[in-house]
Every structure is written in structure tokens, then in C-alpha cells.
Write a protein that holds these residues in place. Sequence first.
Motif, PDB file in Angstrom:
ATOM      1  N   LEU A 294     -11.646   6.399   4.963  1.00  0.00           N
ATOM      2  CA  LEU A 294     -10.509   7.242   5.337  1.00  0.00           C
ATOM      3  C   LEU A 294      -9.893   7.877   4.092  1.00  0.00           C
ATOM      4  CD1 LEU A 294      -8.754   8.025   7.881  1.00  0.00           C
ATOM      5  CD2 LEU A 294      -7.158   6.252   7.120  1.00  0.00           C
ATOM      6  N   ARG A 295      -9.765   7.087   3.035  1.00  0.00           N
ATOM      7  CA  ARG A 295      -9.190   7.595   1.790  1.00  0.00           C
ATOM      8  C   ARG A 295     -10.018   8.754   1.228  1.00  0.00           C
ATOM      9  NH1 ARG A 295      -9.302   3.244  -0.758  1.00  0.00           N
ATOM     10  NH2 ARG A 295      -7.114   2.599  -0.802  1.00  0.00           N
ATOM     11  N   ASP A 296     -11.351   8.616   1.332  1.00  0.00           N
ATOM     12  CA  ASP A 296     -12.246   9.631   0.769  1.00  0.00           C
ATOM     13  C   ASP A 296     -12.511  10.793   1.719  1.00  0.00           C
ATOM     14  OD1 ASP A 296     -12.383   8.024  -1.461  1.00  0.00           O
ATOM     15  OD2 ASP A 296     -14.245   7.032  -0.846  1.00  0.00           O
ATOM     16  N   GLY A 297     -11.934  10.747   2.925  1.00  0.00           N
ATOM     17  CA  GLY A 297     -12.095  11.839   3.873  1.00  0.00           C
ATOM     18  C   GLY A 297     -13.407  11.826   4.631  1.00  0.00           C
ATOM     19  N   HIS A 298     -14.130  10.686   4.623  1.00  0.00           N
ATOM     20  CA  HIS A 298     -15.415  10.608   5.323  1.00  0.00           C
ATOM     21  C   HIS A 298     -15.251  10.275   6.812  1.00  0.00           C
ATOM     22  CE1 HIS A 298     -17.508  11.165   1.610  1.00  0.00           C
ATOM     23  NE2 HIS A 298     -17.071  10.036   1.073  1.00  0.00           N
ATOM     24  N   ILE A 299     -14.106   9.721   7.172  1.00  0.00           N
ATOM     25  CA  ILE A 299     -13.777   9.517   8.588  1.00  0.00           C
ATOM     26  C   ILE A 299     -12.355  10.013   8.813  1.00  0.00           C
ATOM     27  CG2 ILE A 299     -15.341   7.548   8.927  1.00  0.00           C
ATOM     28  CD1 ILE A 299     -12.905   5.699   8.745  1.00  0.00           C
ATOM     29  N   ASP A 300     -11.998  10.199  10.088  1.00  0.00           N
ATOM     30  CA  ASP A 300     -10.679  10.731  10.440  1.00  0.00           C
ATOM     31  C   ASP A 300      -9.715   9.669  10.955  1.00  0.00           C
ATOM     32  OD1 ASP A 300     -11.328  13.661  10.093  1.00  0.00           O
ATOM     33  OD2 ASP A 300     -12.823  13.111  11.613  1.00  0.00           O
ATOM     34  N   ALA A 301     -10.252   8.526  11.423  1.00  0.00           N
ATOM     35  CA  ALA A 301      -9.389   7.489  11.993  1.00  0.00           C
ATOM     36  C   ALA A 301     -10.061   6.127  11.911  1.00  0.00           C
ATOM     37  CB  ALA A 301      -9.046   7.821  13.447  1.00  0.00           C
ATOM     38  N   ILE A 302      -9.236   5.107  11.816  1.00  0.00           N
ATOM     39  CA  ILE A 302      -9.702   3.717  11.870  1.00  0.00           C
ATOM     40  C   ILE A 302      -9.082   3.071  13.101  1.00  0.00           C
ATOM     41  CG2 ILE A 302      -9.800   1.485  10.697  1.00  0.00           C
ATOM     42  CD1 ILE A 302      -9.146   2.934   8.092  1.00  0.00           C
ATOM     43  N   VAL A 303      -9.893   2.345  13.843  1.00  0.00           N
ATOM     44  CA  VAL A 303      -9.415   1.614  15.009  1.00  0.00           C
ATOM     45  C   VAL A 303      -9.654   0.125  14.770  1.00  0.00           C
ATOM     46  CG1 VAL A 303      -9.877   1.135  17.437  1.00  0.00           C
ATOM     47  CG2 VAL A 303      -9.777   3.495  16.635  1.00  0.00           C
ATOM     48  N   GLY A 304      -8.699  -0.696  15.166  1.00  0.00           N
ATOM     49  CA  GLY A 304      -8.902  -2.133  15.022  1.00  0.00           C
ATOM     50  C   GLY A 304      -7.879  -2.924  15.791  1.00  0.00           C
ATOM     51  N   MET A 305      -8.240  -4.137  16.177  1.00  0.00           N
ATOM     52  CA  MET A 305      -7.291  -5.063  16.796  1.00  0.00           C
ATOM     53  C   MET A 305      -7.123  -6.213  15.814  1.00  0.00           C
ATOM     54  SD  MET A 305      -7.190  -6.555  20.647  1.00  0.00           S
ATOM     55  CE  MET A 305      -6.184  -5.261  21.353  1.00  0.00           C
ATOM     56  N   ILE A 306      -6.072  -6.134  15.032  1.00  0.00           N
ATOM     57  CA  ILE A 306      -5.867  -7.041  13.921  1.00  0.00           C
ATOM     58  C   ILE A 306      -4.386  -7.377  13.793  1.00  0.00           C
ATOM     59  CG2 ILE A 306      -7.830  -6.695  12.363  1.00  0.00           C
ATOM     60  CD1 ILE A 306      -6.762  -4.137  11.499  1.00  0.00           C
ATOM     61  N   SER A 307      -4.096  -8.426  13.034  1.00  0.00           N
ATOM     62  CA  SER A 307      -2.704  -8.830  12.866  1.00  0.00           C
ATOM     63  C   SER A 307      -1.925  -7.753  12.126  1.00  0.00           C
ATOM     64  CB  SER A 307      -2.642 -10.151  12.087  1.00  0.00           C
ATOM     65  OG  SER A 307      -3.316 -10.030  10.850  1.00  0.00           O
ATOM     66  N   ALA A 308      -0.646  -7.643  12.438  1.00  0.00           N
ATOM     67  CA  ALA A 308       0.201  -6.620  11.803  1.00  0.00           C
ATOM     68  C   ALA A 308       1.362  -7.296  11.065  1.00  0.00           C
ATOM     69  CB  ALA A 308       0.740  -5.662  12.864  1.00  0.00           C
ATOM     70  N   PRO A 309       1.607  -6.930   9.810  1.00  0.00           N
ATOM     71  CA  PRO A 309       0.936  -5.851   9.070  1.00  0.00           C
ATOM     72  C   PRO A 309      -0.381  -6.309   8.454  1.00  0.00           C
ATOM     73  CG  PRO A 309       2.650  -6.822   7.718  1.00  0.00           C
ATOM     74  CD  PRO A 309       2.737  -7.501   9.048  1.00  0.00           C
ATOM     75  N   VAL A 310      -1.291  -5.360   8.309  1.00  0.00           N
ATOM     76  CA  VAL A 310      -2.569  -5.598   7.646  1.00  0.00           C
ATOM     77  C   VAL A 310      -2.408  -5.175   6.186  1.00  0.00           C
ATOM     78  CG1 VAL A 310      -5.030  -5.081   7.671  1.00  0.00           C
ATOM     79  CG2 VAL A 310      -3.720  -5.018   9.802  1.00  0.00           C
ATOM     80  N   SER A 311      -2.725  -6.071   5.266  1.00  0.00           N
ATOM     81  CA  SER A 311      -2.501  -5.776   3.843  1.00  0.00           C
ATOM     82  C   SER A 311      -3.258  -4.527   3.398  1.00  0.00           C
ATOM     83  CB  SER A 311      -2.911  -6.970   2.982  1.00  0.00           C
ATOM     84  OG  SER A 311      -4.270  -7.304   3.185  1.00  0.00           O
ATOM     85  N   THR A 312      -4.460  -4.322   3.938  1.00  0.00           N
ATOM     86  CA  THR A 312      -5.251  -3.139   3.580  1.00  0.00           C
ATOM     87  C   THR A 312      -4.510  -1.861   3.961  1.00  0.00           C
ATOM     88  OG1 THR A 312      -7.305  -4.361   3.916  1.00  0.00           O
ATOM     89  CG2 THR A 312      -7.458  -1.970   3.928  1.00  0.00           C
ATOM     90  N   PHE A 313      -3.899  -1.855   5.151  1.00  0.00           N
ATOM     91  CA  PHE A 313      -3.161  -0.670   5.605  1.00  0.00           C
ATOM     92  C   PHE A 313      -1.832  -0.528   4.855  1.00  0.00           C
ATOM     93  CE2 PHE A 313      -5.320  -0.953  10.052  1.00  0.00           C
ATOM     94  CZ  PHE A 313      -6.498  -0.482   9.486  1.00  0.00           C
ATOM     95  N   GLN A 314      -1.227  -1.643   4.486  1.00  0.00           N
ATOM     96  CA  GLN A 314       0.000  -1.575   3.694  1.00  0.00           C
ATOM     97  C   GLN A 314      -0.255  -0.845   2.372  1.00  0.00           C
ATOM     98  OE1 GLN A 314       0.912  -5.861   3.733  1.00  0.00           O
ATOM     99  NE2 GLN A 314       2.910  -5.347   4.602  1.00  0.00           N
ATOM    100  N   GLU A 315      -1.352  -1.236   1.724  1.00  0.00           N
ATOM    101  CA  GLU A 315      -1.700  -0.623   0.444  1.00  0.00           C
ATOM    102  C   GLU A 315      -2.027   0.852   0.616  1.00  0.00           C
ATOM    103  OE1 GLU A 315      -4.149   1.061  -2.554  1.00  0.00           O
ATOM    104  OE2 GLU A 315      -4.998   0.419  -0.629  1.00  0.00           O
ATOM    105  N   LEU A 316      -2.785   1.155   1.689  1.00  0.00           N
ATOM    106  CA  LEU A 316      -3.191   2.537   1.930  1.00  0.00           C
ATOM    107  C   LEU A 316      -1.990   3.408   2.299  1.00  0.00           C
ATOM    108  CD1 LEU A 316      -5.914   4.013   1.837  1.00  0.00           C
ATOM    109  CD2 LEU A 316      -6.103   3.671   4.311  1.00  0.00           C
ATOM    110  N   ASP A 317      -1.048   2.844   3.033  1.00  0.00           N
ATOM    111  CA  ASP A 317       0.149   3.596   3.398  1.00  0.00           C
ATOM    112  C   ASP A 317       0.997   3.896   2.164  1.00  0.00           C
ATOM    113  OD1 ASP A 317       1.948   4.875   5.095  1.00  0.00           O
ATOM    114  OD2 ASP A 317       3.103   3.044   5.443  1.00  0.00           O
ATOM    115  N   SER A 318       1.029   2.950   1.219  1.00  0.00           N
ATOM    116  CA  SER A 318       1.816   3.147  -0.003  1.00  0.00           C
ATOM    117  C   SER A 318       1.193   4.189  -0.927  1.00  0.00           C
ATOM    118  CB  SER A 318       1.945   1.807  -0.752  1.00  0.00           C
ATOM    119  OG  SER A 318       2.649   0.861   0.012  1.00  0.00           O
ATOM    120  N   THR A 319      -0.148   4.213  -0.965  1.00  0.00           N
ATOM    121  CA  THR A 319      -0.818   5.105  -1.926  1.00  0.00           C
ATOM    122  C   THR A 319      -1.229   6.450  -1.330  1.00  0.00           C
ATOM    123  OG1 THR A 319      -2.955   4.045  -1.415  1.00  0.00           O
ATOM    124  CG2 THR A 319      -1.688   3.161  -3.260  1.00  0.00           C
ATOM    125  N   LEU A 320      -1.637   6.433  -0.050  1.00  0.00           N
ATOM    126  CA  LEU A 320      -2.145   7.646   0.589  1.00  0.00           C
ATOM    127  C   LEU A 320      -1.164   8.224   1.601  1.00  0.00           C
ATOM    128  CD1 LEU A 320      -4.653   9.555   1.047  1.00  0.00           C
ATOM    129  CD2 LEU A 320      -5.344   7.959   2.858  1.00  0.00           C
TER     130      LEU A 320
END
Length: 335
Positions: free
Chosen positions: A197-223
Amino acid sequence: MKRVLMLFLILVTLSTLLIGCSSDKSKNTQSNEKPNGGKIPTPTEFTIGSATVGGFWYTLSGAMAEEMKKVFPNSSTTIVEGGSVSNLLGLGQGVYHIGFSNGQTVPEALNGENAFKKPITNVSTIATLYPKVFHIVVREDSDIHTIEDLKGKKVSPGIKGYSGELAFLDILELADMSYDDLGGIEYVGTSEGADLLRDGHIDAIVGMISAPVSTFQELDSTLGLRFIPISDEIIKKLHEKNEGYLDYTMEPGTYPNQKEEVKTVAGYTVLLVNNDLMSEEDVYKLTKMVFENRDKWNTISTVMKDFNAEYSIKNNVGKLHPGAERYYKEVGALK
């Protein structure tokens, strides 16, 4: 006459021996068929159907195993890597004593649907732990705002066959869509999906995972990210389709730049046991241990912050084990 008397005495002796042997055999058979006075004995080794190494289920299983040693000092615990479907299959087959699964998978197992060829009837729920939240994640500058906007877009639904993909397929169907409407599918894990997603190779990520997800926290802060909501109509239909899908709202601030609430669904993580391998007393002890150590679980991950007996009953999926019911009644969470 003496000879006849001798034969009679021999016959009496043999009959006595045969009766004694028969009695001993009967006792042995009874002992084997009804060990421990007819009760299911405490296992010398518990097996837990968990998740892959690094996943929260696996970490939580390890912490629970440490506490189980105090409750069952003469038993050991083995943790087996698994998943929502495989754990239920393992429980049904008697491979696991205890197992984790997702709430929306439990009704499918009990009813013999989808991945389950026939109903699994020998498992019961002991606790509902925390929600695994359905996420649809896009870049903040994306033109995707609804599920319908995913048409023609490239999406990562997570690992093939995992709960996130299965939920995504259900949601697409209720939106009169399918994978054919998308621009492509990438089956990768959460961290790999974030890179794409960061590199623009996909448009969306789908998942059923606990919230907040650390990976998405980092991505939201940087991207910068946005989270796509699910309409009330689809949420209602999802629950009608499978009672394990429950309403969930991601509150503002769940992620660094998230300013609005996001309506979605969650499949709650459920802890189950095999009815044939554990006695009511041992399930009671296990249930009590799970709740008495809630503070310890919360230090491992904040996803367990709301976990208590009342929360578990409110979000229960599946039939409660009598040993668990006994505990809930004891603490006043169940009448």
C-alpha cells in the motif's frame, strides 16, 4: 465313589477359579470404561490449538500455559500452531483439549457449513476474549470511500482462507459484488500488505484483526490512512447470515489520524474446549483461571482491556460449557 467325589471337588475348584477370573476381568473392564469413578480424568498433557508463532493467540497461549501449571500441577501443556478453522476441526476430532477460534467461525462449525463438512457437536465455549475488527484500509489520498468504490481496485484480503478474506467475500456478496469486480487480488500478510500500500502497488488492505494494529498505527503516522465504513444494511445482513458477526464501532483516535468513528463488524475471539476430554470440574478451574488472570493478559496486549465475565457473556457465541456456566453464575455474570 472316591473317584466321583474327586471329580466333583475338581469341578467345584475350577468353577471357583473361573468365577474369580471372570470377576477380575469384569472389574478391569469397568475400570477401563469408567476411569476415575466414571469421571473424565484430568489430562496429563493439555493441547491448545493456537495460531502461528508471533500471533497474539500464540503469545496468549504461552501465558495461559504458565498459569495452567499452577492449577493443574501434574499436567503439562503443548501449544500447537493453527488457525480459526483448523482449531475447531482439531477440537472436534479430539486432537486439542482447548482451542481459539473466531466468533463467526463457531456457528459454521456447529452447523456444518462452509469449511465444515458436518456439524461439530462435541465442543463448547468457555470465554469470549476480545474483538477482531474488520478493517478496510486505504491511503488518505485515495478516491475509495465506500465498498462499491473498490470496483477496479487492487486489494489484499490477507492470507487466503483466513477469517479476514472470508468476511470480505461475505461483504462483497451482500454488496452485489465479487472478486471479478476488483482490479486484482494480492494474498499477503498484514505487514507485507502495508508495504504494498505504501509503495502504491495495491489500493486497499482488508483484514479481521485486533484494533489498533501496530502496523496500521505506524502507517497512519507516516503515510496517512482512512478506514472504510460498512453500511448499516450490510452489517444487519451479515449478522443475519452469521450470528458471529457483531456490530463494532472503531472510536475516533483508535489510530493516530482517525478523527471520525468507523462503523464495521467484529468477530470476537472465542476460547473453546472439547467436551469429551475435560471434566466439568476441570473446565470450571480453567475458566476461573482465565478470568482471575485478566490483568496479566491485559499487560500482554491492550486488546484485552475490556475483558471480564460480564463482557464475555454479553458477546458470547456458541453453547457455554457447564463448567464455565458454573463459574459465571458464581460471580453473578449469569443468572
